[in-house]
Design an enzyme around this catalytic site. Structure first.
Site, short mmCIF file in Angstrom:
data_model
loop_
_atom_site.label_atom_id
_atom_site.label_comp_id
_atom_site.label_asym_id
_atom_site.label_seq_id
_atom_site.Cartn_x
_atom_site.Cartn_y
_atom_site.Cartn_z
N THR A 209 -53.38 -9.80 19.07
CA THR A 209 -53.60 -8.38 18.83
C THR A 209 -55.02 -8.27 18.31
OG1 THR A 209 -51.28 -8.13 18.15
CG2 THR A 209 -52.78 -6.37 17.52
N GLY A 263 -44.09 -8.59 16.05
CA GLY A 263 -43.98 -7.15 15.85
C GLY A 263 -42.66 -6.66 15.32
#
Length: 366
Positions: A209, A263
């Site tokens: 990310t 996540g």
């Protein structure tokens, strides 16, 4: 009455003077922090060539955007354009470097938040927007919504003049081979389960990310996060990156945070917001709040990853509970650091000089 009146006046002047000095001390301070993902990042598995590429890309993202803040630009412009640099690089799992889904597609998510207004924007599952973070900002500034998904988000981005590309733009051979390796492991696992064999799971994960947080000279905070998600993800899975409060959060009264990690755990823990809440409601410092969330709360439920954060006083923290995290920062004095590993070394850039700092030496900065 006169002595009492005089005391009250003097007390008021002292408070006013102290408040003015505090504001003056912070006036003009600014900073930018970025990350390029956390996970199993070991120097023993990193070639010097790849290490140099990552360092160069992060330094580019920091230096050019430092100029924006130095010239009085906004924190929103700084975080968006810093992420644009990383989205345009195949090194990071965002934009050009997005990983492949189980179906062999690239599906990207992004979010951004303005700490001065608490406005936010996000997109999820987009496949043809060159820079998803710019689409997230367009959602925040040009619509009444917070999050748009899939085809609707792509149509909105096109109608608002953002660059739309053929999905083939996101093809990267290295990412494609990563998908093939995972699929091969899945097939081997199924075959061995059919034979009654139990194989040990190979934990070699990188939570790719990219993120950026910034404080500008006007005292405004902003945070932004962009990702290609997980390699081999299925069923339109969405992680924390486009979720305000989990992957991204900014509030001028506390801090700006961007997350990277597994996540599902960051969503369940509302990681980014929790750090802000600990500062506001419990009175913790930025560093203490971030450490409590990443090293205690998140670990207790099995979550791996890290965050970057900056507070309203330009304090910076970058904790993570994995073996490494691509990360860097630059402050109003121009002091720049770019870090990769947890236990080996830091690349420190001060002005035009660069040096390796061994983290095993307690006298060196962490």
């Amino acid at each position: 009455m006169k002595p009492l009146y005089t005391i009250l006046i003097l007390s008021f002047l002292v408070i006013l003077h102290t408040s003015f000095n505090d504001q003056s001390d912070n006036m003009g301070k600014f900073g930018l922090v970025i990350h390029g993902g956390a996970g199993t990042i070991l120097k023993s598995k990193m070639t010097q060539e790849m290490e140099e590429k990552y360092i160069s890309a992060m330094e580019e993202a920091l230096q050019a955007r430092y100029v924006i803040l130095e010239r009085g630009g906004t924190s929103l412009d700084a975080v968006e354009t810093a992420i644009n640099v990383m989205e345009n690089s195949p090194l990071f799992n965002a934009g050009k470097g997005a990983v492949f889904t189980s179906e062999g597609k690239n599906e990207m998510d992004a979010s951004i938040m303005d700490g001065s207004t608490l406005n936010a924007g996000a997109v999820g599952g987009v496949t043809n927007i060159k820079n998803p973070i710019s689409a997230a900002r367009a959602v925040m500034e040009k619509s009444s919504y917070v999050m748009l998904m899939g085809k609707g988000a792509e149509l909105f981005a096109e109608q608002n003049g953002l660059e739309i590309v053929d999905p083939d733009y996101f093809y990267d051979e290295r990412r494609w081979q990563q998908l093939q390796k995972i699929k091969d492991k899945e097939e081997n696992k199924i075959e061995n389960m059919d034979k009654g064999l139990l194989l040990e799971t190979n934990i070699d994960e990188k939570y790719g990310t990219v993120g950026a947080v910034a404080l500008d000279q006007h005292g405004n905070l902003a945070a932004a996060t962009s990702t290609g998600g997980m390699t081999n993800k299925k069923y339109g899975r969405i992680g924390d990156s486009p979720i305000i409060g989990a992957g991204t959060y900014a509030n001028n009264n506390s801090c700006a945070v961007s997350s990277t990690g597994h996540g599902e755990y960051f969503i369940r823990s509302i990681v980014a917001y929790d750090i802000s809440a600990l500062m506001q409601y419990k009175g913790l410092s930025l560093e203490d709040a971030a450490n409590e969330v990443i090293h205690d709360k998140l670990k207790k439920i099995g979550g791996n990853g890290g965050i970057i954060a900056i507070d309203k006083d330009a304090n910076i923290t970058m904790p993570f509970n994995t073996t490494g995290m691509y990360r860097g920062s630059i402050n109003s004095s121009g002091e720049k650091t770019v870090k990769i590993y947890k236990n080996y070394a830091i690349i420190v850039s001060e002005g035009a000089s660069t040096k390796i700092v061994d983290l095993s030496d307690p006298s060196n900065p962490q």
